[in-house]
Design a protein around this motif. Sequence first.
Motif, PDB file in Angstrom:
ATOM      1  N   THR A 446       0.666  -1.116  -0.148  1.00  0.00           N
ATOM      2  CA  THR A 446       0.079   0.151   0.199  1.00  0.00           C
ATOM      3  C   THR A 446       0.739   1.220   0.123  1.00  0.00           C
ATOM      4  OG1 THR A 446      -1.916  -1.011   1.324  1.00  0.00           O
ATOM      5  CG2 THR A 446      -1.821   1.239   1.253  1.00  0.00           C
ATOM      6  N   LYS A 450       0.865   3.101  -5.555  1.00  0.00           N
ATOM      7  CA  LYS A 450      -0.276   4.037  -5.579  1.00  0.00           C
ATOM      8  C   LYS A 450      -1.559   3.205  -6.043  1.00  0.00           C
ATOM      9  CE  LYS A 450       0.686   6.440  -9.738  1.00  0.00           C
ATOM     10  NZ  LYS A 450       0.878   7.923 -10.452  1.00  0.00           N
ATOM     11  N   ASN A 451      -1.275   2.455  -7.354  1.00  0.00           N
ATOM     12  CA  ASN A 451      -2.271   1.657  -7.773  1.00  0.00           C
ATOM     13  C   ASN A 451      -2.855   0.591  -6.915  1.00  0.00           C
ATOM     14  OD1 ASN A 451      -2.290   2.853 -10.444  1.00  0.00           O
ATOM     15  ND2 ASN A 451      -0.370   1.901 -10.705  1.00  0.00           N
ATOM     16  N   LYS A 453      -2.746   0.767  -3.340  1.00  0.00           N
ATOM     17  CA  LYS A 453      -3.318   1.379  -2.569  1.00  0.00           C
ATOM     18  C   LYS A 453      -4.930   1.897  -3.014  1.00  0.00           C
ATOM     19  CE  LYS A 453      -3.237   5.572   0.329  1.00  0.00           C
ATOM     20  NZ  LYS A 453      -2.337   6.773   0.664  1.00  0.00           N
TER      21      LYS A 453
END
Length: 507
Positions: A446, A450-451, A453
């Motif tokens: 996470t 970013k993807n 997350k």
Amino acid sequence: MAIIGKLIKAGIGINQKLNFDFTNDDNPQLNQLKNLLSKAKDTAFGKYYGFAKILDSDDIIMAFKGEVPIHGYEAMHDQWWCKQQIHPDITWPGIPEFFALSSGTTGKSSKRIPITDDFLQSMRDVGRSLIKELPNFDFPEEVFESEILMLSSSANLKENTEGYLEGEISGINVSNFPGYYDLFYRPGKEIAAIKDWDERVAAIVKEAPNWNIGAIAGIPSWVLLLLQEIVKRHKLKSIHDIWPNFAVFASGGVAYETYRTDFDALCAKPIAIIDTYLASEGFFAYSSRPDSMAMNLAVNHGYFYEFIPFDSRGVDETGAILENPVTLTIDEVEENQDYVLIVSSCAGAWRYSIGDTIKFVNLKTNEIMITGRTKFFLNVVGSQLSEEKMDAAIIEASQKMDVSVNEFSVAAVKNENGEYFHQWIVVTDDEFDCTKFKDLLDKSLTEANKNYKVARSKALKGVKVESISKETYHGFLAKSKKKGGQVKTPKVMTTEKMNEFLEFIKK
């Protein structure tokens, strides 16, 4: 002082210093493409795609891209390579004497890759280029008079009904070693020809005390298993008790980092790690300096490379190559951008997608690192996890828990409510808290991606972790016929394969 080793080391150093480039080749990749096209222009493939006309073009690279499509294995094999098993001059002059069976990390069965004489020579040339870089590592003289243990697949090749010999590429290489290799190559061709993996390992373990090993080459997972067996069988404190001159491990096939802790535990002193990029389709890169896992791309050795950005310019959300992707040459790439590697080679592969992703870490020296497989890309719910990212998270979580995890498998699976979660199976012999590891792994992914997350806040509803012993893992590999010195096991699985794995664990 090891006199012979000192002389050999000095000779390699002189060779390196005298290895001047008299060609003043400002564009080695363009010249490689010209050579490949020239040699293959009279083959069936060359005539079909107009290699002679391409060679007369003002922009040969652009013409080549415009005329020849990108090929996956199925297209290359079904239309061309299958005919090359019978007829001459299909994708490369002559009929190949060997076909390499891939280790089958992707797809349901092994692939057959033609191995030509020119291709075998190119692999030897890359090996010589690696040897020329050895003075950069400053190995002790004793290494140069020691023996080399190469943990290959079986050198007992099978004769196909069409008359050619087939086996994995490492076995083909071993079977083609010149006679003088017997002076330093171990385990020797007799043991290397044993087909059964467990029998071959047992023979190596038995003979180990009779050898003076200074360097080992192979896939980390299987080399580690072998060394552990040797230490156990001969009741050693470390592998250096039996091989005091062992100083070099030439790694390849899979990322080394998840195995580093266990290798360190087996050794009484530091060993140098030389990473290599050797596949059934070619020997593409090798480490040329110490304390770095980056590898020099072999740009003068019978390969022409293209690079497809591993993003929306080149692949779809599953990692599959687009119908008309952006393709770049080596002088157009950027550092730290993932690319799908496309190769044309003297084995008669043309604009061929190997299935690997790489990134350049130094454009001045053409240094690369392998970041994963296109099929090991986990993006069912937009998480966009590459093998490199998953390895990094596994290492971080393992270090925080002070446990050793070498192998893992993961799949996107639906729960009883139809919601997606990531099911992980991690392989360790340490005492293990699955809940704690799950939380650390999820947190690491996470924070770093970013993807992932975003996916965790939406469609990816959870993470599950189950741990198994190495014995159980190797049992599953044996059941799946994935056991052997050159086998690379898949890290990302389909839902069906993961369910099969979980069912095996329950039993």
